[in-house]
Structure formats: C-alpha cells, structure tokens
Motif scaffolding. Structure first.
Motif, PDB file in Angstrom:
ATOM      1  N   ALA A   1       1.446  -1.438   0.121  1.00 22.02           N
ATOM      2  CA  ALA A   1      -0.126   0.339  -0.143  1.00 22.02           C
ATOM      3  C   ALA A   1       0.479   1.442   0.134  1.00 22.02           C
ATOM      4  O   ALA A   1       0.344   2.014  -0.345  1.00 22.02           O
ATOM      5  CB  ALA A   1      -0.962   0.028   0.958  1.00 22.02           C
ATOM      6  N   SER A   2       2.282   1.309   0.586  1.00 21.14           N
ATOM      7  CA  SER A   2       2.943   1.698   0.110  1.00 21.14           C
ATOM      8  C   SER A   2       3.334   3.089  -1.325  1.00 21.14           C
ATOM      9  O   SER A   2       3.485   3.927  -1.039  1.00 21.14           O
ATOM     10  CB  SER A   2       3.956   1.774   1.441  1.00 21.14           C
ATOM     11  OG  SER A   2       4.735   1.134   0.608  1.00 21.14           O
ATOM     12  N   VAL A   3       3.393   1.472  -2.292  1.00 21.63           N
ATOM     13  CA  VAL A   3       3.607   2.070  -3.241  1.00 21.63           C
ATOM     14  C   VAL A   3       3.079   3.287  -4.224  1.00 21.63           C
ATOM     15  O   VAL A   3       3.708   4.315  -4.673  1.00 21.63           O
ATOM     16  CB  VAL A   3       3.805   1.269  -4.501  1.00 21.63           C
ATOM     17  CG1 VAL A   3       4.458   1.399  -5.634  1.00 21.63           C
ATOM     18  CG2 VAL A   3       4.600  -0.188  -3.783  1.00 21.63           C
ATOM     19  N   PRO A   4       1.466   3.002  -3.798  1.00 25.52           N
ATOM     20  CA  PRO A   4       1.411   4.860  -4.583  1.00 25.52           C
ATOM     21  C   PRO A   4       0.996   5.863  -3.903  1.00 25.52           C
ATOM     22  O   PRO A   4       0.843   7.549  -4.697  1.00 25.52           O
ATOM     23  CB  PRO A   4      -0.803   3.992  -4.594  1.00 25.52           C
ATOM     24  CG  PRO A   4      -1.026   2.860  -3.816  1.00 25.52           C
ATOM     25  CD  PRO A   4       0.464   2.561  -3.326  1.00 25.52           C
ATOM     26  N   VAL A   5       1.563   5.622  -2.537  1.00 23.61           N
ATOM     27  CA  VAL A   5       1.652   6.797  -1.601  1.00 23.61           C
ATOM     28  C   VAL A   5       3.372   7.821  -2.198  1.00 23.61           C
ATOM     29  O   VAL A   5       3.279   8.516  -2.695  1.00 23.61           O
ATOM     30  CB  VAL A   5       1.853   6.875  -0.673  1.00 23.61           C
ATOM     31  CG1 VAL A   5       2.389   7.871   1.005  1.00 23.61           C
ATOM     32  CG2 VAL A   5       0.715   6.191   0.043  1.00 23.61           C
ATOM     33  N   PHE A   6       3.970   6.634  -2.302  1.00 31.63           N
ATOM     34  CA  PHE A   6       5.353   7.282  -3.015  1.00 31.63           C
ATOM     35  C   PHE A   6       4.698   7.509  -4.215  1.00 31.63           C
ATOM     36  O   PHE A   6       5.477   8.657  -4.649  1.00 31.63           O
ATOM     37  CB  PHE A   6       6.212   6.320  -2.544  1.00 31.63           C
ATOM     38  CG  PHE A   6       6.350   5.526  -0.961  1.00 31.63           C
ATOM     39  CD1 PHE A   6       6.561   6.356  -0.035  1.00 31.63           C
ATOM     40  CD2 PHE A   6       7.049   4.448  -0.747  1.00 31.63           C
ATOM     41  CE1 PHE A   6       6.821   6.169   1.542  1.00 31.63           C
ATOM     42  CE2 PHE A   6       7.644   3.754   0.476  1.00 31.63           C
ATOM     43  CZ  PHE A   6       7.025   4.611   1.402  1.00 31.63           C
ATOM     44  N   LYS A   7       4.591   6.715  -5.355  1.00 33.43           N
ATOM     45  CA  LYS A   7       4.184   7.049  -6.234  1.00 33.43           C
ATOM     46  C   LYS A   7       4.312   8.875  -6.414  1.00 33.43           C
ATOM     47  O   LYS A   7       4.598   9.600  -7.306  1.00 33.43           O
ATOM     48  CB  LYS A   7       3.917   6.486  -7.856  1.00 33.43           C
ATOM     49  CG  LYS A   7       4.651   5.106  -7.375  1.00 33.43           C
ATOM     50  CD  LYS A   7       3.626   4.167  -8.607  1.00 33.43           C
ATOM     51  CE  LYS A   7       3.786   4.774  -9.198  1.00 33.43           C
ATOM     52  NZ  LYS A   7       4.881   4.137 -10.639  1.00 33.43           N
ATOM     53  N   ALA A   8       3.001   9.021  -5.610  1.00 30.88           N
ATOM     54  CA  ALA A   8       2.059   9.891  -6.073  1.00 30.88           C
ATOM     55  C   ALA A   8       3.511  11.245  -5.166  1.00 30.88           C
ATOM     56  O   ALA A   8       3.074  12.231  -5.613  1.00 30.88           O
ATOM     57  CB  ALA A   8       0.710   9.877  -4.903  1.00 30.88           C
ATOM     58  N   ALA A   9       4.157  10.878  -4.380  1.00 28.84           N
ATOM     59  CA  ALA A   9       5.189  11.801  -3.843  1.00 28.84           C
ATOM     60  C   ALA A   9       6.026  11.972  -4.121  1.00 28.84           C
ATOM     61  O   ALA A   9       7.054  13.323  -3.726  1.00 28.84           O
ATOM     62  CB  ALA A   9       5.334  11.622  -2.276  1.00 28.84           C
ATOM     63  N   GLY A  10       6.575  11.162  -5.761  1.00 20.61           N
ATOM     64  CA  GLY A  10       7.560  11.721  -7.036  1.00 20.61           C
ATOM     65  C   GLY A  10       8.246  11.041  -6.466  1.00 20.61           C
ATOM     66  O   GLY A  10       9.793  11.069  -7.041  1.00 20.61           O
ATOM     67  N   ILE A  11       8.302   9.915  -5.640  1.00 19.74           N
ATOM     68  CA  ILE A  11       9.260   9.024  -4.851  1.00 19.74           C
ATOM     69  C   ILE A  11       9.054   7.782  -6.299  1.00 19.74           C
ATOM     70  O   ILE A  11       8.692   7.473  -6.085  1.00 19.74           O
ATOM     71  CB  ILE A  11       9.372   8.384  -3.655  1.00 19.74           C
ATOM     72  CG1 ILE A  11       9.520   9.529  -2.801  1.00 19.74           C
ATOM     73  CG2 ILE A  11      10.270   7.138  -2.891  1.00 19.74           C
ATOM     74  CD1 ILE A  11       8.660   9.238  -1.627  1.00 19.74           C
ATOM     75  N   PRO A  12      11.005   7.490  -6.221  1.00 18.89           N
ATOM     76  CA  PRO A  12      10.924   6.171  -7.588  1.00 18.89           C
ATOM     77  C   PRO A  12      10.827   4.942  -6.619  1.00 18.89           C
ATOM     78  O   PRO A  12      11.605   4.899  -5.877  1.00 18.89           O
ATOM     79  CB  PRO A  12      12.079   6.479  -7.887  1.00 18.89           C
ATOM     80  CG  PRO A  12      12.846   7.337  -7.707  1.00 18.89           C
ATOM     81  CD  PRO A  12      12.025   8.138  -6.224  1.00 18.89           C
ATOM     82  N   VAL A  13       9.793   3.909  -6.868  1.00 20.50           N
ATOM     83  CA  VAL A  13       9.689   2.739  -6.212  1.00 20.50           C
ATOM     84  C   VAL A  13      10.056   1.798  -7.355  1.00 20.50           C
ATOM     85  O   VAL A  13       9.507   1.679  -8.479  1.00 20.50           O
ATOM     86  CB  VAL A  13       8.365   2.978  -5.851  1.00 20.50           C
ATOM     87  CG1 VAL A  13       8.859   1.594  -4.833  1.00 20.50           C
ATOM     88  CG2 VAL A  13       8.006   3.946  -5.335  1.00 20.50           C
ATOM     89  N   LYS A  14      11.119   0.369  -7.119  1.00 25.13           N
ATOM     90  CA  LYS A  14      11.029   0.099  -8.382  1.00 25.13           C
ATOM     91  C   LYS A  14      10.698  -1.829  -6.716  1.00 25.13           C
ATOM     92  O   LYS A  14      10.951  -1.630  -6.116  1.00 25.13           O
ATOM     93  CB  LYS A  14      13.288   0.261  -8.354  1.00 25.13           C
ATOM     94  CG  LYS A  14      13.224   1.100  -9.886  1.00 25.13           C
ATOM     95  CD  LYS A  14      14.305   0.605 -10.344  1.00 25.13           C
ATOM     96  CE  LYS A  14      14.965   1.859 -11.276  1.00 25.13           C
ATOM     97  NZ  LYS A  14      16.405   1.786 -11.416  1.00 25.13           N
ATOM     98  N   GLN A  15      10.897  -2.873  -7.786  1.00 21.02           N
ATOM     99  CA  GLN A  15      11.042  -4.115  -7.340  1.00 21.02           C
ATOM    100  C   GLN A  15      12.536  -4.885  -7.363  1.00 21.02           C
ATOM    101  O   GLN A  15      12.764  -4.486  -9.324  1.00 21.02           O
ATOM    102  CB  GLN A  15      10.067  -4.383  -8.334  1.00 21.02           C
ATOM    103  CG  GLN A  15       9.826  -5.425  -9.323  1.00 21.02           C
ATOM    104  CD  GLN A  15       8.132  -5.834  -9.399  1.00 21.02           C
ATOM    105  OE1 GLN A  15       7.166  -4.888 -10.606  1.00 21.02           O
ATOM    106  NE2 GLN A  15       8.049  -6.486  -8.950  1.00 21.02           N
ATOM    107  N   PRO A  16      12.654  -5.497  -7.676  1.00 22.07           N
ATOM    108  CA  PRO A  16      13.732  -6.503  -7.587  1.00 22.07           C
ATOM    109  C   PRO A  16      13.882  -7.698  -8.530  1.00 22.07           C
ATOM    110  O   PRO A  16      12.059  -7.799  -9.291  1.00 22.07           O
ATOM    111  CB  PRO A  16      14.715  -6.997  -6.248  1.00 22.07           C
ATOM    112  CG  PRO A  16      13.390  -7.790  -5.911  1.00 22.07           C
ATOM    113  CD  PRO A  16      12.525  -6.535  -5.904  1.00 22.07           C
ATOM    114  N   PRO A  17      14.426  -7.722  -9.307  1.00 26.45           N
ATOM    115  CA  PRO A  17      14.219  -9.174 -10.974  1.00 26.45           C
ATOM    116  C   PRO A  17      14.208 -10.382  -9.601  1.00 26.45           C
ATOM    117  O   PRO A  17      14.070 -10.633  -8.439  1.00 26.45           O
ATOM    118  CB  PRO A  17      16.201  -8.976 -10.815  1.00 26.45           C
ATOM    119  CG  PRO A  17      16.824  -8.560 -10.323  1.00 26.45           C
ATOM    120  CD  PRO A  17      16.078  -7.329  -9.192  1.00 26.45           C
TER     121      PRO A  17
END
Length: 342
Positions: A264-280
């Motif tokens: 649930a934190s992913v959309p919060v961070f993306k809305a704040a302009g924070i890049p979010v990645k997931q590992p291979p």
C-alpha cells in the motif's frame, strides 16, 4: 504466541519477517548494567572497534559456519527461522568439543521443526522464546562474548541461495554487552522466569524492539539531508511512510526498492514523486536496509507496527566509512538491476 499480553513499552515505541511480524525489553538484574565504560548512549556514538559488514546470499553459509566452528567457549543464538541442518550439526559439533551452547527459537515458526530434533539429540540447550513477544524475530549470534553477528538473515535455505540480506560483525564491548543482556533476559523468560528487571538499554547504540526501534528509525530517516534509500520487504507502518514522504518534501533524494509491488505504500510514494522499484526475480528482498546519507541501518526490523512495537528485534547503525561502503555498493547495484513499478 500472538498473546494478548500488553507490556509497558519504553520510549513511546510502536515497531517482523512475516507479512506483519515483541514487547517490553527486559533482563535479569545482574545483567542489567550497560557496557564496560558507560559510553555508547546514542546510535551514532563511535565504537571502540569498527564493525565488519557482510551481504547475503553470497558466502553467507560459509561465514556463519566459520563463526560456529571458531567458537572456543560459548555461542548464544536467537534466531526466528532455522532450517539449514548443516549449521545445526556444526552447533552440535561445537557442543561436543566443549563449547557452551544456548539457542532461542520462535515457537510459531514451523520450519524450526527441522533442526530442533538435531539440537535435542545432540545435547544442545535450546528453548522456544517467551510469549511476551508477538514474534521472537531477532537474528543474532554471540560468539565467546567477544563478537556478535547482527543481521536480517535467518538460517533458512533461501537466505543462503537467493535472498538479499545485510549483516554486521560487531566487536565493540558495549554493543556485545547490550546484546548479551537481551539474550540473558529472553533466555530466562523462555525458562519461565518472572519479575525480572528491564534490560538497561537507556545507554546503547542498538536499535531494539520493542524498546526504541520506532523512535530511532524515525530519527534515522529524519536525519537524511541529501539521500535516503530503502531496500525492504514492505512498508506498512504509517509513521515510517510519512517520514519518507516528508524527506522527499524537504528536498532529499529518496529511492525505495521494495519486494512487494502491491504494498500500500507504493502509490503513496509514487504520488509524492518518489521512484519505487522491485527487484529481479532472481533475488528476494528480505533485507531491512535504510540508508540515510552515509549511515545504514542493518538489523531484523521490518517496517511494520508489529515489528517495531511488539516483536523482539535487534539492529544497529553502520556509520564507519569502510564498513558502510559495501552496503552502499550493493544497494546501488540492486537498484540498477531492478525495474520501476508502474
């Protein structure tokens, strides 16, 4: 184990490896003193001995085996999950050569059933952790009371093969004394003791749940002035999420590498302009890494309320440049190999 026991929590805490994985942090009176000289009262107090860092999974099993095989007098271990039988049999061999062994395991983790018979038949003294904590989620190994490995990795097969984890070897007498105090209390509580005084962790470098994890990790995040990097399984604790977005707002370069892309934190961070990645897919992020500028948090704490407030967890900050460098290098490598979450 998820008992309803609510214990007074010190320092307004609120802070596991399950999706939302202890309570009052105490020890017996004769082990409640701080380290030898009473120093080390902040997480950033310089150590008398710099820590050594290590990154899993590469070489992890060999490193843990070497610690066990090298013990001369005593080994104390608190481990949430243990399935690697080779490390268990090495512990039996240490017992047979005269090393005093004590092991605390989490009673709710079924995987521990694979090594408990090895310990019992080999004469290794082991206990299920006290029900005081939601989970006994700490992962540390004290050898001869001269060094302690504090880490995010369990002794499970995947940790040795495909999990990203971070750990330290700490030889500072203050830190060792504090971890030993934690172990002594939890060991006695596992044996059914009652009425023990709290561990004296008012003067410590350690980041310990449930004593001070939330406070110190929030402070760690809030100290970031230039960069803030997370490499974690998930971030469900609201105050941690807020501290991350606040850092972005004040101009800090924030990067979040997360195992669960549906967190649930992913959309919060993306809305704040924070890049979010997931590992291979080749790497599973079991790490609990937080890098604020040139200081890294390494330990067992996940970013959840349960982990920060109700579990037994142990971690520390790595601020020595030589020890910090490989952590930063590994994070940058993982970041570059990861994919942006759409």
């Amino acid at each position: 184990m998820k008992s309803s026991v609510l214990v007074a929590v010190v320092l307004s805490v609120m802070a596991g490896c399950r999706s939302d994985n202890a309570a009052d942090d105490t020890t017996d009176p004769d082990a409640s003193v701080d380290g030898p000289d009473g120093t080390g009262c902040t997480a950033l107090t310089p150590r008398t001995e710099p820590v050594e860092t290590f990154v899993g999974p590469t070489g992890l099993q060999a490193r843990m085996a070497a610690l066990i095989d090298g013990a001369q007098h005593s080994i104390d271990i608190q481990m949430y999950l243990w399935t690697v039988k080779d490390l268990a049999t090495r512990l039996v061999s240490a017992k047979q050569r005269g090393v005093t062994i004590r092991v605390i395991l989490d009673p709710d983790e079924a995987g521990n059933n694979s090594v408990e018979p090895i310990f019992t038949s080999g004469g290794v003294d082991w206990k299920n952790a006290t029900t005081l904590y939601s989970y006994s989620h700490a992962k540390y190994l004290i050898v001869d009371r001269q060094q302690v490995a504090i880490m995010s990795m369990n002794f499970n097969a995947d940790a040795m093969v495909n999990e990203r984890n971070y750990g330290i070897i700490d030889k500072d007498p203050e830190d060792i004394a504090d971890v030993q105090s934690i172990f002594e209390y939890d060991w006695k509580m596992a044996n059914g003791a009652t009425g023990l005084a709290p561990a004296n962790l008012t003067c410590t470098r350690l980041i310990v749940s449930p004593t001070n994890s939330k406070q110190r990790l929030l402070e760690h995040i809030q100290t970031a002035t230039t960069s803030l990097d997370f490499e974690v399984m998930y971030i469900s604790e609201a105050s941690v999420r807020t501290a991350i977005t606040d850092a972005k707002t004040r101009g800090v370069n924030v990067r979040v590498l997360i195992e669960d892309p549906t967190d649930a934190s992913v959309p919060v961070f993306k809305a704040a302009g924070i890049p979010v990645k997931q590992p291979p897919s080749s790497i599973y992020l079991h790490s609990k890494l937080i890098i604020a500028d040139d200081v890294a948090f390494v330990g067992s704490e996940n970013m959840s309320f349960t982990s920060l407030a109700k579990n037994r967890e142990v971690g520390a900050l790595v601020f020595e440049p030589t020890a910090f460098a490989p952590i930063k290098t590994q994070f940058d490598s993982d970041w570059n190999a990861s994919s942006t979450i759409p």
